[in-house]
Design an enzyme around this catalytic site. Structure first.
Site, mmCIF file in Angstrom:
data_model
loop_
_atom_site.group_PDB
_atom_site.id
_atom_site.type_symbol
_atom_site.label_atom_id
_atom_site.label_comp_id
_atom_site.label_asym_id
_atom_site.label_seq_id
_atom_site.Cartn_x
_atom_site.Cartn_y
_atom_site.Cartn_z
ATOM 1 N N SER A 175 37.686 48.464 29.075
ATOM 2 C CA SER A 175 37.573 47.547 28.098
ATOM 3 C C SER A 175 36.367 47.922 26.973
ATOM 4 O O SER A 175 35.467 48.563 27.444
ATOM 5 C CB SER A 175 37.552 46.271 28.236
ATOM 6 O OG SER A 175 37.095 45.423 27.006
ATOM 7 N N TYR A 183 33.884 39.423 32.241
ATOM 8 C CA TYR A 183 34.834 40.380 32.176
ATOM 9 C C TYR A 183 34.307 41.723 32.193
ATOM 10 O O TYR A 183 34.913 42.773 32.850
ATOM 11 C CB TYR A 183 35.549 39.783 31.143
ATOM 12 C CG TYR A 183 36.718 40.662 30.539
ATOM 13 C CD1 TYR A 183 37.923 40.929 31.410
ATOM 14 C CD2 TYR A 183 36.488 41.108 29.576
ATOM 15 C CE1 TYR A 183 38.834 41.812 31.022
ATOM 16 C CE2 TYR A 183 37.672 42.158 28.993
ATOM 17 C CZ TYR A 183 38.655 42.442 29.719
ATOM 18 O OH TYR A 183 39.646 43.393 29.115
#
Length: 359
Positions: A142, A167
């Site tokens: 990501s 995350y």
């Protein structure tokens, strides 16, 4: 090839499976179908690929009614015994791992979900790739890993040791874990740092989805950091085109790599990291105005401070993909948003009609 795609009830996984089937590959899809967002949207993605919801049960393989070379199984990544059995029976050529607990802000509220899926689940997947060797493991990282970085565009050669959300930390951990298995066991791994993917069948927790829904329903939208933000919005078709080029091309060791001046994006092991984005950031207020213009309706804007775990801007340096795979994203923002909004209006009109028909 025979390809395992995890996260096939999700946004990117759904689109990837459709393209792989068009190209004639045999695909096994895997997803836990958790309730992080609207489960009915996930089920509808599966049904659109021919997976009949009536036959979906945990650990039961279901064959698509439209594509005989596509099968789906509902399994949690944390279930190492079930995962091991699938790998042992299927003998995959390639694994494309897109399943994860997504969402930056949700990781602040529910950190355990991220540890279970993104750390333990990824560890289980790596062990399966070790015990039942595959030619290539492609996995989703990501743009969130860039965290506190202020140098733009974000480069895979930059240090990413300062995440601002759990995350992001789990995605950085995935890259480290993948490198370890590439180094120790020779598993070719490619990590893809996605930059704000949007398009039809997208995720309801993403800004473009939330904005469209709120504007159409005369509700205010929250504009964080008072609109002083930008994102490298990347249309789903450009993402899929990039992945399709990468899948059949596993990385080899970088002969120029040295421990004295280590390149974070490659290694002496068969390991690579790429940014996969649009290479063209858009200001948040311009993004909102484009949605307003397409809908013919002005948004009610609530200016808000920056959220915890968020970053002011993202901007992908895609030089690695461009040089190695001739990657050139070419979908203009307005065209991509028009495609999304066209899908959104048709999809939710059908949903409303279906709900009325069963009352």
């Amino acid at each position: 090839m025979k390809i395992l795609v995890t996260g096939t009830a999700g946004f990117i996984g759904y689109h990837l499976v459709n393209r792989l089937l068009i190209e004639g590959h045999e695909v096994v899809g895997l997803d836990s179908i958790n309730n992080y967002y609207d489960v009915s949207l996930k089920i509808d993605r599966l049904e659109n690929a021919g997976i009949n919801r009536r036959f979906v049960a945990y650990k039961e393989m279901v064959t698509s009614e439209r594509h005989p070379n596509y099968r789906f199984i509902q399994v949690r990544l944390e279930d190492h015994q079930a995962l091991d059995k699938i790998f042992r029976q299927e003998e995959f050529d390639v694994v494309c791992h897109l399943a994860a607990q997504a969402g930056v802000r949700y990781s602040i509220k529910n950190p355990k979900a991220y540890i279970n899926s993104n750390i333990i689940g990824f560890s289980n997947l790596l062990e399966c790739c070790r015990n039942y060797p595959v030619k290539h493991l492609v996995y989703a990282s990501s743009s969130s890993v860039y965290g506190l970085n202020r140098k733009i565009p974000f480069s895979t050669e930059d240090n990413v040791d300062h995440p601002v959300s759990l995350y992001a930390a789990t995605k950085k951990s995935n890259e480290l874990m993948a490198h370890t298995y590439s180094h120790l066991f020779g598993i070719p791994t490619t990590g893809l740092r996605f930059f704000t993917v949007y398009g039809p069948w997208g995720r309801p927790d993403m800004a473009y989805f939330l904005f469209t829904n709120a504007i159409l329903n005369n509700k205010p939208i929250k504009v964080f950091n008072h609109g002083k933000m930008s994102r490298d919005f990347t249309y789903i078709d450009d993402i899929i085109n990039g992945i399709l080029n990468i899948i059949p091309t596993p990385p080899s060791s970088n002969n120029q790599w040295t421990g004295e001046h280590p390149d974070p994006s490659s290694s002496s092991a068969p390991y690579r990291i790429y940014n996969i984005g649009n290479n063209q950031p858009t200001k948040l207020l311009d993004f909102i105005s484009t949605i307003e213009d397409i809908l013919g309706k002005e948004a009610q804007k609530e200016m808000m401070p920056m959220q915890p775990g968020d970053v002011e801007s993202t901007y992908a340096d895609v030089g690695g993909l461009r040089n190695n795979f001739n990657y050139h994203p070419n979908t203009p923002l307005r065209k991509g948003l028009e495609a999304f909004i066209d899908w959104y209006l048709k999809y939710y009109e059908r949903r409303v009609s279906f709900q009325k028909s069963i009352l």
